[in-house]
Design a protein around this motif. Structure first.
Motif, PDB file in Angstrom:
ATOM      1  N   LEU A 277       0.890  -1.429   0.033  1.00 24.98           N
ATOM      2  CA  LEU A 277       0.322   0.135  -0.331  1.00 24.98           C
ATOM      3  C   LEU A 277       1.054   1.253  -0.195  1.00 24.98           C
ATOM      4  N   TYR A 280       2.370   1.709  -2.985  1.00 26.36           N
ATOM      5  CA  TYR A 280       1.468   2.439  -4.112  1.00 26.36           C
ATOM      6  C   TYR A 280       1.072   3.929  -4.149  1.00 26.36           C
ATOM      7  N   PHE A 281       0.733   3.864  -2.463  1.00 30.03           N
ATOM      8  CA  PHE A 281       0.756   5.082  -2.533  1.00 30.03           C
ATOM      9  C   PHE A 281       1.913   6.507  -2.275  1.00 30.03           C
ATOM     10  N   ILE A 284       1.378   7.385  -6.377  1.00 32.54           N
ATOM     11  CA  ILE A 284      -0.354   7.946  -6.616  1.00 32.54           C
ATOM     12  C   ILE A 284       0.751   9.695  -6.393  1.00 32.54           C
ATOM     13  N   LEU A 285       1.349   9.531  -5.050  1.00 34.06           N
ATOM     14  CA  LEU A 285       1.775  11.156  -4.460  1.00 34.06           C
ATOM     15  C   LEU A 285       2.851  11.560  -5.041  1.00 34.06           C
ATOM     16  N   PHE A 288       0.647  12.627  -7.934  1.00 35.92           N
ATOM     17  CA  PHE A 288       0.275  13.932  -7.358  1.00 35.92           C
ATOM     18  C   PHE A 288       0.855  15.103  -7.903  1.00 35.92           C
ATOM     19  N   VAL A 291       0.559  17.503 -10.749  1.00 36.10           N
ATOM     20  CA  VAL A 291      -0.297  18.016 -11.322  1.00 36.10           C
ATOM     21  C   VAL A 291       0.037  19.671 -10.608  1.00 36.10           C
ATOM     22  N   PHE A 292       0.654  19.909  -9.703  1.00 40.58           N
ATOM     23  CA  PHE A 292       1.107  21.236  -9.092  1.00 40.58           C
ATOM     24  C   PHE A 292       2.329  22.012 -10.660  1.00 40.58           C
ATOM     25  N   PHE A 304      -4.498  15.206 -13.772  1.00 42.95           N
ATOM     26  CA  PHE A 304      -5.270  14.270 -12.568  1.00 42.95           C
ATOM     27  C   PHE A 304      -6.157  13.367 -12.602  1.00 42.95           C
ATOM     28  N   VAL A 307      -4.353  10.197 -12.400  1.00 41.72           N
ATOM     29  CA  VAL A 307      -4.601  10.014 -11.336  1.00 41.72           C
ATOM     30  C   VAL A 307      -5.760   9.048 -10.753  1.00 41.72           C
ATOM     31  N   MET A 308      -6.534   9.722 -10.811  1.00 42.85           N
ATOM     32  CA  MET A 308      -8.180   9.141 -10.362  1.00 42.85           C
ATOM     33  C   MET A 308      -8.423   8.812 -10.960  1.00 42.85           C
ATOM     34  N   ALA A 311      -5.568   5.212  -8.859  1.00 47.82           N
ATOM     35  CA  ALA A 311      -6.454   5.635  -7.696  1.00 47.82           C
ATOM     36  C   ALA A 311      -7.115   4.493  -7.271  1.00 47.82           C
TER      37      ALA A 311
END
Lengths: 363, 606
Positions: A277, A280-281, A284-285, A288, A291-292, A304, A307-308, A311
């Motif tokens: 987990l 995986y996190f 995803i982080l 993310f 995005v910025f 985004f 990611v959606m 995730a």
């Protein structure tokens, strides 16, 4: 095409995390399919290499050019999805495959990429604070067509995996209450229509089983039960890689695909689950963060949406193995066996890398 | 400030993305907590389940519905039987297992391997049936080794049995294991590999009704495969009974008639369309191959040159021969080509289109009208009539009466047959229609083929004086069915567009054929007013026959037809008989029909 700064800006950390997750997948596939003929782990490795090459090739094209041509790509995908309803090959009950000389591909997976690109184009110039009706309806149609076509195959799982993309776009554009309510009503109506006309009995079984587990201890409930027993019996440290667990998991169909996380839970225990987990996190982080970093609105939407998509698929799959979500036939991205979904997910990540490496405007 | 000119302000959507990330983070935390609950807090409970108990899903096959005759006689039922399956995941060592099983069950190891290989793609926990119809000896041998061989699963299953063997076999059909291609189709979506399904006849047509719903049993088994308890059970629902219209006594006579011959017999009720007897010979014993494996009997039947599996009543295609003269008479009257009083002279031979055409009665019948032409089955009369008619008109009336069109009978595999037309010859033979062709058709020869059931249906329409009828084997009302079968009742009131008076003329001719010394005299039953028509169809052309005769090769005889009904007024029963290579219709088929008319009279007419 590519210049040196851009190559320097490739997100190697992200690619590293990607390969790490894929490698975990290969190891678990090896363990769970050791008694099945077919060398699934070798096939998976082959697909990882193919997908990596595709990822880098894809990087050479500026995402803004991809977005410009997204509409024709999208149309081609729709034509293929219609065609497949007539000429596709049945595999485990759905007509979702095209058979090529050496392997089969599932166009419904690849089509997600074109949907992401097209939606990014739709919203690239959208500067209002909240979603407007026009955009909502148009983007609803863009995503609705493939969902209906894939749902007709009938591949409910893949159809469902389109929804997070749409959700992501709506969140970014700014949800207002009215639109949320209307969409909820539409979704319910569509659900009722689907329930009455589209869903096959086995799909209904799965949904009712989730809501009323005692109603059907056989069939779909059986899979959830076996999966939970596998995960629960893994305990804190697990039973060990490739050890002893098989007797339980052999009860579980699709354990190297949809139920691969149950294998992780059983063989590596709670520690393994948390580590996977975490990996995986982190992935995803990292996704993310882009995005910025994106330089324009198009980029933000692309990242985004990707990611959606990833995730939500991940969360749904994991929840499915412990009985928190109906068995929807959604694979675990990067870990489950399966070439088409692997390639699609790699291409999706490629888009994110693409946005990030082109974050500096050349003035 | 410069910054803002180059990059657009994305802070709003970035804020929204950040919020979503927080939601994801919380979900991950929640998942970790949930796994903690399952894997650490509830671990013991799941550990016990996994260690000591395993849950196995067992499918309980339903009892297939019975097939009964009109008087409730059971024609297909179920008896207990045992089958044994292998569960691959329970094998210690797959190869050793194969060896042991082959010895235990007296199977060839390669055969066994092939069998299992066929279902390779099934999940390993799913049983694969390796032998069925076990003997008691085999059952006890497996039972005795249950602890040593947990990979074997012994199950009872209802097995189809046809208590009267070959009786009505072509109507009932037979069961066989579902094929991989059938499994792919929508119709069999709910079925599993290894299931037995109806392959022909009633067994196939009414599969859904007969099938029933399978039950499922979830049982707890220990690591040795011993059943420790039941988690839950859903009982199977047996299939529904199908009642046929067949009358066992008439069926039995129909089969006796055909014994030792090749051909078909249909007895039906012209009013309702219900079939009372349906025999096709040679026949087969469906008990012999309700089997998942390919026994030799099956190969023998399939490859037999006499085609015992061929349902001749709906798949056998024969020229109608003189039987077609009934149709010709009606067509000629209705199209006003001739009238009841038109007469032609038969001298035994006539020149038509510069070709001599012969009557079967060499001395000639003299001058005759339609009634006596039918009575004596005079060829010359119909040659002359045919000369005045268009082939398309003949085909039109033939089809109207039910020849060359599917009857819609409720068992699968019906052939359509053919009534030739100009259009047909142009497309099929790439030739125009010659007037001479019509002359052959006029006596039921030429490129014209029909099935015995079509002839029976056309006879029913004639008996009904034009009221159309759909034949059926399963009566809708008795079986609680809906749909098109519902129309097949005496209340159906569709008539063909032929004047009822014309029917009386043709019927008079066929009555005289039986009762006034005509060609069908052998079918006469005192007091029952049988009307009928015989036919003897050439199976090869005259030239070919002469050529063969010159070479001293035995010329096989003609097909023998009889079709008729009784009584003349208010008809109750239609009988159609075809005997392949049976010789003349009057000599072979007509006397056989007499037995059926007699029996029918005994049973049904007081």
């Amino acid at each position: 095409m590519l210049d040196r700064t851009q190559i320097g800006n490739i997100d190697w950390v992200l690619i590293g995390l990607l390969i790490l997750n894929s490698a975990i997948g290969v190891a678990v596939i090896y363990s769970s399919s050791q008694h099945l003929p077919g060398d699934y782990h070798l096939k998976q490795m082959f697909w990882i290499i193919v997908s990596l090459i595709a990822l880098f090739v894809f990087l050479s094209i500026d995402y803004n050019s991809l977005v410009t041509y997204s509409f024709p790509f999208y149309l081609i995908c729709l034509v293929i999805l219609v065609g497949i309803l007539f000429f596709g090959v049945f595999i485990s009950g759905a007509k979702s495959w095209i058979r090529l000389p050496f392997f089969q591909i599932q166009p419904s997976e690849i089509c997600k990429i074109t949907v992401i690109l097209l939606l990014a184009q739709v919203f690239s110039g959208f500067k209002k604070a909240y979603l407007t009706w026009g955009k909502a309806v148009f983007s609803g149609a863009v995503i609705g067509l493939p969902i209906v076509l894939v749902g007709l195959q009938p591949d409910l799982g893949t159809a469902l995996s389109y929804v997070p993309i749409f959700l992501g776009v709506l969140i970014l554009a700014g949800l207002n209450k009215k639109i949320v309510i209307v969409f909820l009503i539409l979704a319910v109506l569509l659900g009722i229509a689907g329930w009455s006309f589209l869903f096959k009995d086995y799909q209904k079984d799965r949904l009712t089983t989730l809501v009323f587990p005692s109603k059907d201890p056989l069939g779909a409930g059986y899979q959830i039960m076996q999966s939970k027993i596998a995960v629960g019996s893994g305990g804190f440290l697990g039973k060990g890689y490739m050890k002893g667990s098989q007797s339980q998991l052999r009860f579980l169909p699709a354990r190297h695909t949809d139920f691969i996380f149950s294998v992780i839970g059983e063989e590596f225990g709670f520690v393994g689950v948390v580590l996977v987990l975490l990996c995986y996190f982190l992935l995803i982080l990292r996704l993310f963060q882009s995005v910025f970093k994106a330089r324009d609105r198009t980029g933000v939407y692309i990242v985004f949406a990707v990611v959606m998509m990833l995730a939500c698929q991940f969360l749904i799959n994991v929840m499915m193995t412990i009985g928190l979500f109906p068995i929807a036939g959604i694979p675990l991205p990067f870990l489950s066996y399966g070439g088409s979904s692997l390639l699609t997910n790699y291409l999706a990540v490629s888009l994110v890398v693409n946005v990030r490496m082109r974050r500096f405007v050349n003035v | 400030m410069n910054h803002h000119k180059i990059y657009e302000d994305l802070s709003l959507i970035a804020k929204r993305a950040r919020k979503t990330l927080i939601v994801f983070f919380m979900l991950f935390i929640f998942l970790i907590l949930y796994f903690w609950k399952i894997q650490v807090l509830d671990h013991k409970q799941y550990w016990e389940k996994s260690e000591n108990n395993r849950i196995r899903e067992v499918i309980i096959p339903p009892q297939r519905g019975l097939i009964r005759a009109r008087n409730n006689t059971i024609l297909a039922r179920n008896i207990g039987s045992y089958k044994v399956s292998i569960i691959r995941e329970n094998c210690e060592d797959f190869e050793d297992s194969l060896q042991n099983i082959a010895v235990l069950l007296n199977l060839e190891i390669e055969e066994l391997r092939e069998r299992i290989d066929k279902y390779r793609s099934l999940p390993l926990f799913r049983p694969i049936i390796i032998k069925d119809n076990l003997t008691l000896q085999e059952v006890s041998r497996i039972e005795a080794r249950r602890l040593e061989m947990p990979e074997l699963l012994l199950q009872s299953e209802p097995k189809r049995e046809y208590p009267y063997g070959t009786f009505a076999s072509h109507v009932l059909g037979y069961l066989q294991e579902i094929s991989p291609t059938e499994l792919q189709t929508e119709v069999y979506r709910q079925r599993r590999p290894g299931d037995l399904v109806g392959k022909t006849g009633i067994e196939k047509q009414y599969e859904d009704r007969l099938l029933g719903t399978e039950g499922e049993l979830l049982e707890v088994v220990n690591s040795l495969g011993r059943v420790m308890g039941k988690v839950s059970e859903v009982k199977p629902i047996p299939g529904k009974t199908v009642w046929l219209t067949l009358d066992v006594e008439l069926q039995q006579i129909a089969e006796e008639i055909l014994e030792g011959r090749e051909g078909a017999v249909i007895v039906m009720d012209p009013k309702s369309g219900g079939v009372l007897a349906w025999a096709s010979f040679p026949n087969f014993d469906p008990n012999k191959f309700i089997n998942r494996f390919t026994p030799e009997e099956w190969i023998d039947l399939r490859d037999n040159p006499n085609f015992p599996l061929q349902n001749r009543a709906i798949r056998g295609l024969y020229p109608p021969g003189s039987v077609f003269k009934l149709t010709m008479g009606l067509a000629a009257l209705q199209s006003r080509t001739i009238t009841e009083r038109t007469s032609f002279f038969c001298s035994g031979v006539v020149q038509i289109y510069r070709q001599p055409r012969h009557c079967w009665y060499e001395p000639g019948h003299g001058r005759l009208t339609l009634v006596s032409a039918i009575k004596n089955s005079c060829n010359i009369f119909f040659y002359q009539t045919g000369r005045l008619m268009e082939i398309d008109t003949i085909a039109h009336y033939g089809k109207m009466l039910g020849l060359g069109v599917k009857t819609g009978i409720d068992i699968p595999g019906e052939s359509e047959g053919l009534l030739p037309t100009r259009e047909w010859k142009k497309t099929a033979r790439k030739e125009p229609w010659y007037p001479g062709d019509t002359i052959s058709v006029a006596i039921g020869q030429g490129p014209m083929i029909v099935t015995p059931l079509q002839v029976a249906v056309h006879t029913s329409v004639i008996a009904n004086r034009g009221r159309m009828v759909d034949p059926y084997l399963v009566e809708s009302r008795r079986n609680g069915l809906e749909g098109p079968v519902e129309n097949r009742s005496p209340s159906s009131n569709n008539y063909v567009s032929i004047d009822p008076n014309h029917f009386e003329v043709v019927i008079e001719g066929s009555w005289m054929a039986v009762n006034d010394g005509g060609t069908a005299a052998a079918a006469r039953v005192p007091g029952f007013d049988v009307c009928g028509k015989t036919g003897s169809t050439q199976t090869i052309g005259r030239e070919a026959a002469e050529r063969l005769a010159e070479q001293n090769i035995e010329v096989r005889k003609t097909h023998s037809w009889f079709t008729g009904f009784a009584p003349k007024e208010n008809p109750r029963v239609v009988v159609t008989i075809l005997i392949e290579y049976g010789g003349g219709g009057g000599e072979t088929a007509a006397p056989l029909s007499k037995k059926l008319f007699e029996r029918f009279k005994e049973i049904y007419v007081r």
